[in-house]
Design a protein around this motif. Sequence first.
Motif, PDB file in Angstrom:
ATOM      1  N   LEU A  32       0.824  -1.215   0.000  1.00 31.33           N
ATOM      2  CA  LEU A  32       0.000   0.000   0.000  1.00 31.33           C
ATOM      3  C   LEU A  32       0.859   1.268   0.000  1.00 31.33           C
ATOM      4  O   LEU A  32       0.545   2.253  -0.681  1.00 31.33           O
TER       5      LEU A  32
ATOM      6  N   LEU B 126      -9.276   3.794   0.738  1.00 33.92           N
ATOM      7  CA  LEU B 126      -9.232   2.400   0.282  1.00 33.92           C
ATOM      8  C   LEU B 126     -10.670   1.993  -0.038  1.00 33.92           C
ATOM      9  O   LEU B 126     -11.487   1.852   0.881  1.00 33.92           O
TER      10      LEU B 126
ATOM     11  N   GLU C 150     -13.299  -0.575   1.646  1.00 30.98           N
ATOM     12  CA  GLU C 150     -14.043  -0.207   2.855  1.00 30.98           C
ATOM     13  C   GLU C 150     -15.119   0.788   2.443  1.00 30.98           C
ATOM     14  O   GLU C 150     -14.814   1.877   1.963  1.00 30.98           O
TER      15      GLU C 150
ATOM     16  N   TYR D  80      -5.200  -5.515  10.773  1.00 37.15           N
ATOM     17  CA  TYR D  80      -5.256  -4.060  10.582  1.00 37.15           C
ATOM     18  C   TYR D  80      -3.977  -3.352  11.018  1.00 37.15           C
ATOM     19  O   TYR D  80      -3.156  -3.911  11.740  1.00 37.15           O
ATOM     20  N   GLY D  81      -3.900  -2.065  10.637  1.00 41.85           N
ATOM     21  CA  GLY D  81      -2.951  -1.179  11.271  1.00 41.85           C
ATOM     22  C   GLY D  81      -3.544  -0.773  12.619  1.00 41.85           C
ATOM     23  O   GLY D  81      -4.742  -0.496  12.710  1.00 41.85           O
TER      24      GLY D  81
ATOM     25  N   GLU E  19       1.658  -2.154  11.991  1.00 44.70           N
ATOM     26  CA  GLU E  19       0.871  -2.829  10.949  1.00 44.70           C
ATOM     27  C   GLU E  19       0.672  -4.296  11.314  1.00 44.70           C
ATOM     28  O   GLU E  19       1.621  -5.035  11.523  1.00 44.70           O
ATOM     29  N   LYS E  20      -0.582  -4.674  11.428  1.00 43.30           N
ATOM     30  CA  LYS E  20      -1.011  -6.067  11.627  1.00 43.30           C
ATOM     31  C   LYS E  20      -0.292  -6.787  12.772  1.00 43.30           C
ATOM     32  O   LYS E  20       0.301  -7.877  12.577  1.00 43.30           O
TER      33      LYS E  20
ATOM     34  N   ILE F 141      -6.965   1.115  12.067  1.00 42.22           N
ATOM     35  CA  ILE F 141      -7.032   2.036  10.927  1.00 42.22           C
ATOM     36  C   ILE F 141      -8.061   1.470   9.952  1.00 42.22           C
ATOM     37  O   ILE F 141      -7.993   0.290   9.600  1.00 42.22           O
ATOM     38  N   VAL F 142      -9.008   2.300   9.502  1.00 40.39           N
ATOM     39  CA  VAL F 142     -10.094   1.759   8.675  1.00 40.39           C
ATOM     40  C   VAL F 142      -9.983   2.099   7.183  1.00 40.39           C
ATOM     41  O   VAL F 142     -10.907   1.836   6.418  1.00 40.39           O
ATOM     42  N   GLY F 143      -8.883   2.686   6.760  1.00 43.07           N
ATOM     43  CA  GLY F 143      -8.736   2.907   5.317  1.00 43.07           C
ATOM     44  C   GLY F 143      -9.097   4.306   4.834  1.00 43.07           C
ATOM     45  O   GLY F 143      -9.369   4.500   3.645  1.00 43.07           O
TER      46      GLY F 143
ATOM     47  N   TYR G 107      -7.483   8.286   5.224  1.00 46.96           N
ATOM     48  CA  TYR G 107      -6.316   9.004   5.725  1.00 46.96           C
ATOM     49  C   TYR G 107      -6.322  10.432   5.195  1.00 46.96           C
ATOM     50  O   TYR G 107      -6.667  10.658   4.033  1.00 46.96           O
TER      51      TYR G 107
ATOM     52  N   GLN H 112       4.869  -0.653   3.569  1.00 44.59           N
ATOM     53  CA  GLN H 112       3.624  -0.372   4.286  1.00 44.59           C
ATOM     54  C   GLN H 112       3.431   1.129   4.504  1.00 44.59           C
ATOM     55  O   GLN H 112       4.334   1.825   4.970  1.00 44.59           O
TER      56      GLN H 112
ATOM     57  N   THR I  12       1.494   2.290   6.773  1.00 36.20           N
ATOM     58  CA  THR I  12       1.477   2.441   8.235  1.00 36.20           C
ATOM     59  C   THR I  12       2.879   2.749   8.771  1.00 36.20           C
ATOM     60  O   THR I  12       3.043   3.630   9.618  1.00 36.20           O
TER      61      THR I  12
ATOM     62  N   ARG J 118     -19.531   0.676   8.914  1.00 36.01           N
ATOM     63  CA  ARG J 118     -18.395   0.292   8.081  1.00 36.01           C
ATOM     64  C   ARG J 118     -18.619  -1.106   7.509  1.00 36.01           C
ATOM     65  O   ARG J 118     -19.034  -2.016   8.220  1.00 36.01           O
TER      66      ARG J 118
HETATM   67  C1  G1P Z   1      -4.684  -1.865   4.822  1.00 36.64           C
HETATM   68  C2  G1P Z   1      -3.732  -1.135   5.774  1.00 36.64           C
HETATM   69  C3  G1P Z   1      -4.150  -1.362   7.213  1.00 36.64           C
HETATM   70  C4  G1P Z   1      -5.597  -0.967   7.413  1.00 36.64           C
HETATM   71  C5  G1P Z   1      -6.502  -1.709   6.403  1.00 36.64           C
HETATM   72  C6  G1P Z   1      -7.925  -1.183   6.471  1.00 36.64           C
HETATM   73  O1  G1P Z   1      -4.488  -3.252   4.979  1.00 36.64           O
HETATM   74  O2  G1P Z   1      -2.414  -1.571   5.543  1.00 36.64           O
HETATM   75  O3  G1P Z   1      -3.334  -0.607   8.073  1.00 36.64           O
HETATM   76  O4  G1P Z   1      -6.008  -1.266   8.742  1.00 36.64           O
HETATM   77  O5  G1P Z   1      -6.032  -1.523   5.064  1.00 36.64           O
HETATM   78  O6  G1P Z   1      -8.747  -1.856   5.585  1.00 36.64           O
HETATM   79  P1  G1P Z   1      -5.006  -4.327   3.891  1.00 36.64           P
HETATM   80  O7  G1P Z   1      -6.451  -4.568   4.200  1.00 36.64           O
HETATM   81  O8  G1P Z   1      -4.807  -3.713   2.546  1.00 36.64           O
HETATM   82  O9  G1P Z   1      -4.177  -5.537   4.110  1.00 36.64           O
END
Ligand code: G1P
Length: 289
Positions: free
Chosen positions: A112, A132, A135, A172-173, A192-193, A205-207, A209, A231, A233, A254
């Motif tokens: 990302l 993103l 979401e 998630y982040g 991150e994760k 973090i929900v996507g 920013y 990343q 994050t 969400r």
């Molecule tokens: C990404 C981000 C993550 C965030 C998430 C939300 O992860 O890296 O920090 O919490 O989106 O949807 P991904 O879902 O692309 O793995």
Amino acid sequence: MARPVKKAVFPVAGLGTRSLPATKSIPKEMLTVVDKPVIQYAVEEAREAGIEEFIFVTSRGKTAMEDHFDQHPELYATLERRGKEKELAASKGAELAVSQLTTVRQPEPLGLGHAVWCARHIVGDEPFAVLLPDEVFKAEPSLLAQMVQAYGKVGGNLIAVREVEPALTARYGILDVDSDDGTLASVKGLVEKPKPEVAPSNLSIVGRYILQPEVFAILDRKETGAGDEIQLTDAMAKLIGRQPFHGMRFSGDRYDCGDKAGFVAANVAFALDRDDLAGKVREALSGLI
Ligand code: G1P
């Protein structure tokens, strides 16, 4: 005063492996929630927040998205001839002007952070939003509009957050929080994760920013993190202490449309919100459940 946010980056280069086989030949962002593709929800959310320039970071096989936001003269002429005004308005409602939509390719799926970095020369030296599209949020005002309002007060970097079940932090982040007034949390770290045992909280973090352009210089270093990917994050974490950094809780629902159950739930929720569909959908569902 915080500089206004007029540009938004939509990372839409992903393969959509979680949604196969639907996404074998169409972009996952073109899957529809009721009658609108997922990407249109994100674009409308951004437009409501005052975004004027929409930057899609795409990849091979993703041109259906550009077609969707283009004009379609043959279709419009046919709909007009047939007196289909509602359909015509709906089709034109999905347009972005030529000057509003820019696409840039992410040649390889390196993460990302790398996707966002691919838009650096179009964003330039100004604050920008990242959405993103997987979401989807049902919120009034739109989630990004809520964020722009809060950003006007705190400036710096602002990310939308929501509590998740502690067992799910590895998806998630996750935020490490300093002070917290229940809506805005001052952030002292981001991971991150993380596995639940080591997660600093369950605030995810929900996507969505709002970021300052200094993040690009950090992404330039191309350092990899979780999953061996570059990343976003990790790059954001390096801004903490140098610039204000807040997490914002928000009002609204969400739906993770990259997940099959979340996608079905989004379809039901948005259909139940529609005057023309709610009754019939409710009836059909009560027959099923
Ligand atoms: C990404 C981000 C993550 C965030 C998430 C939300 O992860 O890296 O920090 O919490 O989106 O949807 P991904 O879902 O692309 O793995």
